[in-house]
Design a protein around this motif. Structure first.
Motif, PDB file in Angstrom:
ATOM      1  N   GLY A   1     -12.662  -1.200   5.033  1.00 32.01           N
ATOM      2  CA  GLY A   1     -13.179  -0.391   6.139  1.00 32.01           C
ATOM      3  C   GLY A   1     -12.882  -1.016   7.490  1.00 32.01           C
ATOM      4  N   ASP A   2     -12.887  -2.349   7.558  1.00 31.62           N
ATOM      5  CA  ASP A   2     -12.553  -3.045   8.806  1.00 31.62           C
ATOM      6  C   ASP A   2     -11.089  -2.822   9.170  1.00 31.62           C
ATOM      7  OD1 ASP A   2     -15.147  -3.966   8.695  1.00 31.62           O
ATOM      8  OD2 ASP A   2     -14.610  -6.071   8.407  1.00 31.62           O
ATOM      9  N   ILE A   3     -10.230  -2.823   8.152  1.00 31.55           N
ATOM     10  CA  ILE A   3      -8.806  -2.568   8.391  1.00 31.55           C
ATOM     11  C   ILE A   3      -8.627  -1.140   8.896  1.00 31.55           C
ATOM     12  CG2 ILE A   3      -6.520  -2.413   7.329  1.00 31.55           C
ATOM     13  CD1 ILE A   3      -7.527  -4.622   5.358  1.00 31.55           C
ATOM     14  N   GLY A   4      -9.376  -0.218   8.317  1.00 25.11           N
ATOM     15  CA  GLY A   4      -9.300   1.175   8.736  1.00 25.11           C
ATOM     16  C   GLY A   4      -9.621   1.373  10.200  1.00 25.11           C
ATOM     17  N   SER A   5     -10.579   0.605  10.699  1.00 28.04           N
ATOM     18  CA  SER A   5     -10.964   0.775  12.101  1.00 28.04           C
ATOM     19  C   SER A   5      -9.879   0.299  13.067  1.00 28.04           C
ATOM     20  CB  SER A   5     -12.286   0.051  12.389  1.00 28.04           C
ATOM     21  OG  SER A   5     -12.126  -1.349  12.279  1.00 28.04           O
ATOM     22  N   ILE A   6      -9.000  -0.590  12.627  1.00 24.91           N
ATOM     23  CA  ILE A   6      -7.937  -1.073  13.517  1.00 24.91           C
ATOM     24  C   ILE A   6      -6.560  -0.486  13.181  1.00 24.91           C
ATOM     25  CG2 ILE A   6      -9.104  -3.195  14.220  1.00 24.91           C
ATOM     26  CD1 ILE A   6      -7.557  -4.713  12.092  1.00 24.91           C
ATOM     27  N   SER A   7      -6.553   0.449  12.216  1.00 27.76           N
ATOM     28  CA  SER A   7      -5.272   1.059  11.846  1.00 27.76           C
ATOM     29  C   SER A   7      -5.178   2.526  12.278  1.00 27.76           C
ATOM     30  CB  SER A   7      -5.053   0.954  10.329  1.00 27.76           C
ATOM     31  OG  SER A   7      -6.020   1.702   9.623  1.00 27.76           O
TER      32      SER A   7
ATOM     33  N   GLY B   1      -4.121   1.915  17.488  1.00 32.43           N
ATOM     34  CA  GLY B   1      -4.658   0.618  17.091  1.00 32.43           C
ATOM     35  C   GLY B   1      -3.555  -0.379  16.793  1.00 32.43           C
ATOM     36  N   PRO B   2      -3.901  -1.668  16.751  1.00 33.37           N
ATOM     37  CA  PRO B   2      -2.881  -2.701  16.546  1.00 33.37           C
ATOM     38  C   PRO B   2      -2.225  -2.666  15.169  1.00 33.37           C
ATOM     39  CG  PRO B   2      -5.072  -3.673  16.496  1.00 33.37           C
ATOM     40  CD  PRO B   2      -5.241  -2.242  16.921  1.00 33.37           C
ATOM     41  N   LEU B   3      -2.872  -2.049  14.183  1.00 31.89           N
ATOM     42  CA  LEU B   3      -2.300  -1.985  12.833  1.00 31.89           C
ATOM     43  C   LEU B   3      -1.989  -0.547  12.413  1.00 31.89           C
ATOM     44  CD1 LEU B   3      -4.435  -4.624  10.890  1.00 31.89           C
ATOM     45  CD2 LEU B   3      -2.213  -4.915  11.988  1.00 31.89           C
ATOM     46  N   PHE B   4      -1.733   0.316  13.381  1.00 31.88           N
ATOM     47  CA  PHE B   4      -1.423   1.715  13.066  1.00 31.88           C
ATOM     48  C   PHE B   4      -0.289   1.800  12.052  1.00 31.88           C
ATOM     49  CE2 PHE B   4       0.809   5.762  14.182  1.00 31.88           C
ATOM     50  CZ  PHE B   4      -0.131   6.604  13.606  1.00 31.88           C
ATOM     51  N   ASN B   5      -0.491   2.571  11.023  1.00 32.34           N
ATOM     52  CA  ASN B   5       0.462   2.819   9.930  1.00 32.34           C
ATOM     53  C   ASN B   5       0.582   1.675   8.930  1.00 32.34           C
ATOM     54  OD1 ASN B   5       1.250   5.460  10.054  1.00 32.34           O
ATOM     55  ND2 ASN B   5       3.009   5.071  11.372  1.00 32.34           N
TER      56      ASN B   5
ATOM     57  N   SER C   1       2.602   0.011   4.257  1.00 27.92           N
ATOM     58  CA  SER C   1       3.249  -1.257   3.903  1.00 27.92           C
ATOM     59  C   SER C   1       2.793  -1.720   2.520  1.00 27.92           C
ATOM     60  CB  SER C   1       2.908  -2.333   4.949  1.00 27.92           C
ATOM     61  OG  SER C   1       1.556  -2.727   4.837  1.00 27.92           O
ATOM     62  N   ASN C   2       3.412  -2.733   2.012  1.00 27.51           N
ATOM     63  CA  ASN C   2       3.012  -3.388   0.767  1.00 27.51           C
ATOM     64  C   ASN C   2       2.901  -2.445  -0.424  1.00 27.51           C
ATOM     65  OD1 ASN C   2       2.341  -6.302   1.597  1.00 27.51           O
ATOM     66  ND2 ASN C   2       1.270  -5.078   3.125  1.00 27.51           N
ATOM     67  N   GLY C   3       3.724  -1.421  -0.466  1.00 25.74           N
ATOM     68  CA  GLY C   3       3.674  -0.487  -1.583  1.00 25.74           C
ATOM     69  C   GLY C   3       2.503   0.481  -1.514  1.00 25.74           C
ATOM     70  N   GLY C   4       1.837   0.530  -0.381  1.00 26.64           N
ATOM     71  CA  GLY C   4       0.708   1.438  -0.180  1.00 26.64           C
ATOM     72  C   GLY C   4      -0.611   0.700  -0.159  1.00 26.64           C
ATOM     73  N   LEU C   5      -1.328   0.855   0.920  1.00 23.71           N
ATOM     74  CA  LEU C   5      -2.637   0.230   1.082  1.00 23.71           C
ATOM     75  C   LEU C   5      -3.689   1.322   1.259  1.00 23.71           C
ATOM     76  CD1 LEU C   5      -1.670  -2.510   3.695  1.00 23.71           C
ATOM     77  CD2 LEU C   5      -1.888  -2.798   1.223  1.00 23.71           C
ATOM     78  N   ILE C   6      -4.937   0.962   1.077  1.00 30.89           N
ATOM     79  CA  ILE C   6      -6.049   1.867   1.337  1.00 30.89           C
ATOM     80  C   ILE C   6      -6.882   1.250   2.454  1.00 30.89           C
ATOM     81  CG2 ILE C   6      -8.105   2.974   0.403  1.00 30.89           C
ATOM     82  CD1 ILE C   6      -5.534   4.057  -0.845  1.00 30.89           C
ATOM     83  N   THR C   7      -7.096   2.028   3.512  1.00 28.52           N
ATOM     84  CA  THR C   7      -7.751   1.478   4.701  1.00 28.52           C
ATOM     85  C   THR C   7      -9.078   2.165   5.012  1.00 28.52           C
ATOM     86  OG1 THR C   7      -6.451   2.936   6.131  1.00 28.52           O
ATOM     87  CG2 THR C   7      -5.556   0.742   5.698  1.00 28.52           C
ATOM     88  N   PHE C   8      -9.782   2.595   3.964  1.00 29.99           N
ATOM     89  CA  PHE C   8     -11.139   3.087   4.161  1.00 29.99           C
ATOM     90  C   PHE C   8     -12.063   2.309   3.228  1.00 29.99           C
ATOM     91  CE2 PHE C   8      -8.592   6.245   1.847  1.00 29.99           C
ATOM     92  CZ  PHE C   8      -9.230   6.314   0.619  1.00 29.99           C
ATOM     93  N   PRO C   9     -13.391   2.341   3.463  1.00 30.32           N
ATOM     94  CA  PRO C   9     -14.318   1.457   2.760  1.00 30.32           C
ATOM     95  C   PRO C   9     -14.277   1.545   1.234  1.00 30.32           C
ATOM     96  CG  PRO C   9     -15.393   2.434   4.656  1.00 30.32           C
ATOM     97  CD  PRO C   9     -14.061   3.131   4.508  1.00 30.32           C
ATOM     98  N   GLY C  10     -14.596   0.399   0.617  1.00 30.32           N
ATOM     99  CA  GLY C  10     -14.659   0.286  -0.834  1.00 30.32           C
ATOM    100  C   GLY C  10     -13.937  -0.917  -1.380  1.00 30.32           C
ATOM    101  N   GLY C  11     -13.275  -1.690  -0.513  1.00 34.60           N
ATOM    102  CA  GLY C  11     -12.598  -2.916  -0.925  1.00 34.60           C
ATOM    103  C   GLY C  11     -13.193  -4.102  -0.183  1.00 34.60           C
ATOM    104  N   ILE C  12     -13.513  -5.169  -0.919  1.00 36.16           N
ATOM    105  CA  ILE C  12     -14.168  -6.343  -0.324  1.00 36.16           C
ATOM    106  C   ILE C  12     -13.555  -7.620  -0.908  1.00 36.16           C
ATOM    107  CG2 ILE C  12     -16.355  -7.598  -0.095  1.00 36.16           C
ATOM    108  CD1 ILE C  12     -17.798  -4.923  -0.408  1.00 36.16           C
ATOM    109  N   PRO C  13     -13.183  -8.576  -0.048  1.00 34.47           N
ATOM    110  CA  PRO C  13     -12.713  -9.868  -0.564  1.00 34.47           C
ATOM    111  C   PRO C  13     -13.836 -10.591  -1.310  1.00 34.47           C
ATOM    112  CG  PRO C  13     -12.256  -9.647   1.783  1.00 34.47           C
ATOM    113  CD  PRO C  13     -13.169  -8.531   1.405  1.00 34.47           C
ATOM    114  N   LEU C  14     -13.471 -11.392  -2.280  1.00 35.08           N
ATOM    115  CA  LEU C  14     -14.425 -12.195  -3.034  1.00 35.08           C
ATOM    116  C   LEU C  14     -14.201 -13.657  -2.689  1.00 35.08           C
ATOM    117  CD1 LEU C  14     -13.939 -10.356  -6.450  1.00 35.08           C
ATOM    118  CD2 LEU C  14     -15.893 -10.128  -4.882  1.00 35.08           C
TER     119      LEU C  14
END
Length: 132
Positions: A70-76, A80-84, A88-101
């Motif tokens: 979700g944080d990535i989504g807000s800057i993409s 934004g600095p990470l628009f599009n 990249s990377n074979g497809g990313l998801i930039t809305f909430p539901g992913g969290i680093p461990l």
């Protein structure tokens, strides 16, 4: 060791599954290791087939950038600095539901959850992450 163990990954998946049951949602839950490789996965009975790939990509996205999706989504967003970045990377998801461990201050993997609203996905992912 700077990688998630199988035991830890399954504990996280189970905690997320329990949170999904509590919230009466059907989820796909993915855990990736420190390299972004799938370590554990479950698709609850009746969970959307299209959300399998989304859950895995949310986990990878969170690990690749070591921040919640979700944080990535807000800057993409446009302008934004990470628009599009999602292409990249074979497809990313930039809305909430992913969290680093993280463990002892080191990122050892990530969780990705998909199958409901992004708010529910984030809540279930958070429950899984807290199991670590």
């Amino acid at each position: 060791m700077n990688d998630i163990t199988q035991q830890e990954a399954h504990k996280i998946v189970e905690a997320a599954r329990e949170a999904a049951l509590s919230s009466e949602t059907l989820m796909n839950v993915a855990v990736v290791d420190a390299g972004g490789n799938l370590k554990a996965f479950t698709r609850m009975d009746g969970a959307w087939l299209g959300s399998i790939d989304i859950a895995i990509k949310k986990a990878r996205t969170a690990r690749y950038f070591d921040m919640p999706t979700g944080d990535i989504g807000s800057i993409s967003q446009p302008g934004g600095p990470l628009f599009n970045i999602e292409v990249s990377n074979g497809g990313l998801i930039t809305f909430p539901g992913g969290i680093p461990l993280t463990k002892d201050g080191v990122t050892i993997g990530a969780i990705g959850v998909s199958g409901s609203t992004v708010e529910n996905d984030h809540l279930v992912a958070t429950a899984g992450a807290k199991a670590l």
